[in-house]
Scaffold this motif. Structure first.
Motif, PDB file in Angstrom:
ATOM      1  N   GLY A   1       0.920  -1.148   0.176  1.00 56.70           N
ATOM      2  CA  GLY A   1      -0.468  -0.042   0.279  1.00 56.70           C
ATOM      3  C   GLY A   1       0.767   1.031   0.150  1.00 56.70           C
ATOM      4  N   LYS A   2      -0.096   2.659   0.759  1.00 55.57           N
ATOM      5  CA  LYS A   2       1.074   3.520  -0.356  1.00 55.57           C
ATOM      6  C   LYS A   2       1.173   3.980   1.680  1.00 55.57           C
ATOM      7  N   THR A   3       1.335   5.277   2.387  1.00 51.69           N
ATOM      8  CA  THR A   3       1.558   5.773   2.861  1.00 51.69           C
ATOM      9  C   THR A   3      -0.251   6.865   3.443  1.00 51.69           C
ATOM     10  N   SER A   4      -0.474   7.135   4.254  1.00 53.68           N
ATOM     11  CA  SER A   4      -1.308   8.201   4.937  1.00 53.68           C
ATOM     12  C   SER A   4      -1.820   9.096   4.631  1.00 53.68           C
ATOM     13  N   ILE A   5      -0.058   9.708   4.111  1.00 51.98           N
ATOM     14  CA  ILE A   5      -0.255  11.069   3.098  1.00 51.98           C
ATOM     15  C   ILE A   5      -0.709  11.293   1.208  1.00 51.98           C
ATOM     16  N   PRO A   6      -1.408  12.307   1.614  1.00 53.07           N
ATOM     17  CA  PRO A   6      -1.187  11.519   0.118  1.00 53.07           C
ATOM     18  C   PRO A   6      -0.619  12.870  -0.735  1.00 53.07           C
ATOM     19  N   THR A   7      -0.219  11.965  -2.078  1.00 51.48           N
ATOM     20  CA  THR A   7       0.369  12.408  -2.657  1.00 51.48           C
ATOM     21  C   THR A   7       0.159  13.682  -3.558  1.00 51.48           C
TER      22      THR A   7
ATOM     23  N   PHE B   1      -4.449  -7.802   3.014  1.00 54.52           N
ATOM     24  CA  PHE B   1      -5.743  -7.236   2.890  1.00 54.52           C
ATOM     25  C   PHE B   1      -7.095  -6.395   3.565  1.00 54.52           C
ATOM     26  N   TRP B   2      -6.191  -5.527   4.370  1.00 55.06           N
ATOM     27  CA  TRP B   2      -6.977  -4.368   5.092  1.00 55.06           C
ATOM     28  C   TRP B   2      -7.040  -3.658   4.656  1.00 55.06           C
ATOM     29  N   GLN B   3      -6.409  -3.117   4.097  1.00 55.19           N
ATOM     30  CA  GLN B   3      -5.595  -2.158   3.042  1.00 55.19           C
ATOM     31  C   GLN B   3      -7.200  -1.849   2.119  1.00 55.19           C
ATOM     32  N   ARG B   4      -7.073  -0.034   2.562  1.00 50.85           N
ATOM     33  CA  ARG B   4      -8.021   0.251   0.628  1.00 50.85           C
ATOM     34  C   ARG B   4      -7.796   1.899   0.488  1.00 50.85           C
ATOM     35  N   ASP B   5      -8.167   1.466  -0.773  1.00 46.63           N
ATOM     36  CA  ASP B   5      -8.040   3.187  -1.243  1.00 46.63           C
ATOM     37  C   ASP B   5      -8.154   4.399  -0.416  1.00 46.63           C
TER      38      ASP B   5
END
Length: 948
Positions: free
Chosen positions: A789-795, A874-878
């Motif tokens: 996934g990615k971090t919680s900070i939007p790019t 599994f628990w990550q979402r966009d």
């Protein structure tokens, strides 16, 4: 008063935000009446409109650094008690991370141009209010002239070792040369929770819990009779179905705001005076009205401001800036209410009723009653006082040379909060029904008297001295301006538990300068520097030098473009320089070898523990601040006087970040390793804004503005320990990159389990989550965690800001969208029955033998499932979303009508803040706020603004 004597100023100003120069900002120090020309006025890149910069102001055409500005009138569109929460989407390059909605405890995190450092190093912006570091969240938009973000080294180098994270300049309103103008406004509205966690009721909880028990090889807990009682609600005391959110929270809570300000002056004295009151109640039930020893959740703040400028003589002038606030906050049960929401999110709906048949509070020995906690455990209140005061004297030195001035200023800023905590305990009971039908009570806890504690307090204060030598002179086509300044500040953070080391003042001493030269308003060059020291570094390495340079070319003033009808304005600029960040993390004075009194030895036959001195972490005698080299290239363009474009490209190279040297110093040395300045990060991105405006002569006025900014960082070096596998390194990854297991779906059957690598976390069954074996060793363990996934900070952040105006009606809105971030489904809301918690509707799509082909949730388990709830993809979402940040519909009364009632201007409006979100999270949570604390708020209000 004769309305003809009033100087006309406006109550509604349309202001777009741009990437670097505030292309479409209101003229400094003036308001503009809402009229048909306000929206379509020409861009004035090339006009002599002053803009705030570091320790001064410059005409817009002269600025070659990267900065963005928003006016205070734009911030009024977001109705909230915290100034920071009005900045969403308003300033290109500024990322605002929401932290919750509790009034008085809703401070978001502000990040300038993405994250540039990792570890314990601070990422906070340096906030300057009227040129001095101070708290700012208690300010209100009505006293704000503008908020500017300084983003590149050319803009921040003058702040020395404190400017690398960016500088937020908050400028308050001042008086003007003209008759007295009085503005009054009031706004009344209500809050609602933008989203709350969703959980299933007792019937679904019980039947699914039975299913989990059966999957675990155990007998069901609930009988068919129990399930029927839960389904029908026929036995509310012994088969309760309690939605604790409905019990504890109200649907709405009121918020109100009143503002009164005065502005005016003459050639000798100019003044701006403001009084403001804002009140916001919490979402909790009015428990203070139900129990005299509790309180209703409420927050109230009163702001005042008096900014006065006086010409004492022909050459000597004085500026007095005085602002402050008094805030009162009260909550039942806790100073902040995170623990209350934790209880709401974990307590099963069938655990016990709110009240037992005998009127006592329901509860068990392990589980308390959330409503009783608010009613019967006391109350917490606090009182905060903020004072910001500055006196500045300026003397013109024209007798030496025209354009030369000298200034001196002293500023005292203070924030103090005291607490009053009153606590007690209460009795609760668990009711059961005997075989004979009698009710049996088991009682827990003890009712006690109310006890008070008035000892706690927090304080922040600083004292700042500044001196300036300014020069500003024009010689024909040549324009020269220069600044030389001295700054000394000392600030202290204390509370009643602060240790001696932490209570020592933080100090900075330094000088800075800036020199700007322009030729024919076409060629601009600027050099700036800061030289600053801090007490937190070794004496021989305490001061640092931070130079920067920038240049600009206003091509539209060249002969070959000057008469162009299509290219109204064209400016190219670039900057490069060095800035510092002294928020390095770790302990203070790490250059000293410390021997803390923490060692514990066990001696004698009684094994008695004895404390003594121990060698602390090895001293770092070369300790230094973080450093950042920044390159910025920008373009500003106006076409046909109606289309404005701003583009910036930047690269930040941060180095000397404090890290533990785990890669170079082996652990067998036996010492606690010091933190060394070895870390490196690079951060690249862009900012762009496009705005299209209607013709100035059109009766239908409008503008449509879109802006976007992107920032992506990469860890270049962080001295991390040697890993077994390359995919486990954080080097080369973004700061905060999540690491976890890669989910492959669910195990289909026992044959699938037998043919797959062995997962060691817990015995697995069909329907459990299956993970990828990253290293091929046949085992699934922590060695198989990798970047997911990615971090919680939007790019990437994109905004759409528009306003439409016809006759007296106007409609304005701001949409914000972000992408390049990941949200995580964790905690009791998503992980069913964990730690005896609840179960959410997401589990209805669980895996069973009959739903194996369509299941989106693993099989249920009534125990803590250590396999399925591993941190995994599994628990990550966009985490992308689009939010309507603000919407306002207004009507300005006709001029003939307001003249009859002795007014200059009057406007009524309805306003919405944080109205809705479009996201990929299926309504389970707010896309910005993870966790189960106080929810973000949606606000709807109506108001009126009058000017006379």
């Amino acid at each position: 008063m004769n309305p003809k004597n009033y100087y006309t100023i406006g109550l509604l100003v349309v202001l777009g935000v741009v990437c670097n120069l505030p292309v479409w900002a209101q003229e400094a120090g003036k308001d503009s009446v809402t009229n048909v020309t306000a929206l379509s006025r020409q861009s004035y890149f090339n006009r002599n409109v002053d803009r705030p910069i570091g320790y001064g102001r410059q005409p817009a055409w002269k600025i070659t650094s990267a900065l963005s500005t928003v006016s205070g009138s734009d911030l009024q569109k977001n109705f909230t008690t915290n100034l920071s929460n009005t900045l969403y989407g308003r300033i290109p390059g500024l990322t605002v991370q929401q932290g919750g909605g509790e009034p008085g405890n809703d401070s978001p995190t502000l990040i300038g141009r993405g994250i540039n450092t990792f570890g314990n190093g601070g990422r906070n912006l340096l906030v300057m209010v009227d040129g001095f570091e101070s708290s700012y969240e208690q300010l209100v938009p009505d006293e704000i002239e503008s908020v500017s973000l300084l983003k590149d080294a050319s803009a921040t180098a003058i702040y020395g070792l404190r400017g690398a994270n960016g500088v937020l300049l908050v400028t308050t309103k001042r008086g003007s040369d003209g008759p007295l103008v009085v503005n009054f406004s009031t706004q009344q509205g209500f809050h609602t929770a933008s989203s709350l966690p969703q959980f299933l009721g007792s019937y679904d909880y019980a039947r699914l819990y039975n299913e989990g028990l059966v999957n675990d090889g155990k007998a069901p807990r609930y009988t068919d009779a129990d399930l029927e009682a839960y389904r029908t609600g026929s036995d509310p005391y012994f088969h309760p179905n309690v939605n604790w959110y409905d019990v504890v929270l109200k649907k709405t809570a009121p918020i109100s705001n009143y503002n009164l300000n005065f502005r005016g002056g003459n050639s000798t004295v100019r003044y701006f005076v403001l009084l403001n009151a804002i009140k916001s109640n919490g979402l909790y039930q009015n428990v203070g009205s139900m129990d005299p020893e509790s309180v209703n959740s409420k927050y109230a703040r009163f702001n005042f401001r008096s900014n006065v400028d006086i010409n004492l003589t022909k050459r000597l002038s004085a500026s007095l800036t005085l602002g402050g606030s008094v805030e009162d906050k009260a909550n039942p049960a806790a100073t902040t209410t995170g623990s209350v929401f934790t209880s709401l999110a974990t307590l099963p709906p069938n655990a016990f009723p709110v009240y037992n048949p005998d009127g006592s509070f329901g509860g068990t020995s392990a589980l308390s009653n959330p409503l009783a906690n608010l009613l019967q455990t006391g109350s917490y209140a606090s009182n905060g006082r903020t004072l910001q005061s500055t006196l500045k004297l300026t003397e013109q030195l024209d007798m030496i040379t025209p354009g030369l001035t000298i200034s001196a200023a002293v500023s005292f800023n203070n924030f103090f909060r005291s607490y009053s905590n009153k606590t007690k305990t209460y009795e609760r009971a668990s009711a059961t029904k005997t075989a004979t039908g009698d009710t049996l009570y088991s009682r827990f806890g003890q009712k006690s008297s109310l006890l008070g504690n008035e000892d706690n307090s927090d304080q922040w204060r600083n004292v700042i001295f500044q001196g300036f030598l300014n020069y500003n002179r024009s010689f024909g086509k040549h324009d020269v301006s220069a600044l030389l300044m001295y700054n000394s500040d000392s600030y202290t953070n204390t509370n009643n538990t602060t240790t001696a080391v932490l209570s020592l003042p933080y100090k900075h001493v330094g000088v800075g300068g800036r020199a700007t030269y322009t030729y024919a308003k076409t060629y601009v060059g600027e050099l700036s520097f800061g030289y600053m020291g801090s007490e937190n570094f070794p004496k021989d390495r305490r001061y640092g030098f931070f130079p920067a340079a920038s240049a600009g070319w206003i091509a539209s003033n060249e002969p070959f473009l000057k008469n162009s009808s299509s290219i109204t304005y064209l400016k190219l600029r670039g900057s490069y320089g060095l800035a510092g960040n002294d928020q390095i993390g770790g302990n203070r004075f790490m250059f000293q070898q410390l021997y803390p009194y923490t060692a514990a030895y066990y001696l004698g036959t009684a094994n008695t523990q004895v404390f003594g001195l121990a060698e602390g972490a090895a001293a770092n005698t070369q300790l230094s601040w973080e450093k950042q080299k920044t390159l910025n290239i920008g373009l500003e363009l106006t076409l046909a006087k109606r289309l404005d474009v701003g583009i910036d490209l930047f690269q930040n190279d941060r180095y000397d970040i404090l890290v533990a040297p785990n890669r170079t110093v082996p652990q067998y040395t036996g010492i606690t390793l010091p933190l060394l300045n070895q870390g490196k990060v690079t951060n690249k991105g862009f900012e762009a804004t496009i705005r299209y405006s209607s013709k100035s002569a059109s009766q239908f006025q409008y503008f449509v503005e879109t802006s976007a900014w992107y920032a992506q960082n990469t860890i270049v070096y962080n001295a991390e320990a040697i890993r077994l596998f390359d995919y486990q390194y954080t080097t080369g990854q973004p700061i905060g990159q999540p690491f976890g297991l890669e989910a492959l779906g669910f195990f289909k059957d026992q044959a699938d389990i037998a043919a797959s690598p062995r997962q060691i976390f817990a015995p697995v069954q069909p329907g459990d989550i299956k993970y990828r074996d990253q290293n091929g060793d046949g085992l699934i363990n922590q060695n198989d965690t990798r970047p997911i996934g990615k971090t919680s900070i939007p790019t990437l952040t994109v905004n759409l800001h528009s306003k439409f105006q016809f006759r007296g009606f106007d409609l304005e809105f701001l949409f914000q969208g972000v992408t390049g971030r990941t949200a995580y489904y964790g905690g009791t809301q998503f992980q069913a029955f964990q730690n005896n918690g609840q179960i959410g509707p997401i589990a209805l799509d669980r895996w069973t033998p009959t739903t194996a082909a369509t299941a989106t949730y693993p099989r249920l388990s009534a125990s803590n499932n250590l396999n399925n709830y591993q941190y995994s993809s599994f628990w990550q979402r966009d985490g992308s979303f689009i939010k309507l940040r603000s919407l306002e519909l207004g009507y300005t009364l006709p001029g003939q009508l307001v003249e009859k009632i002795k007014l200059i201007n009057a406007r009524v409006f309805i306003n919405g803040t944080n109205l809705f979100s479009l996201d990929h999270l299926q309504g389970y949570m707010d896309p910005e706020v993870s966790g189960i604390g106080y929810p973000p708020l949606r606000t709807v209000s109506a108001g009126v603004r009058v000017q006379f």
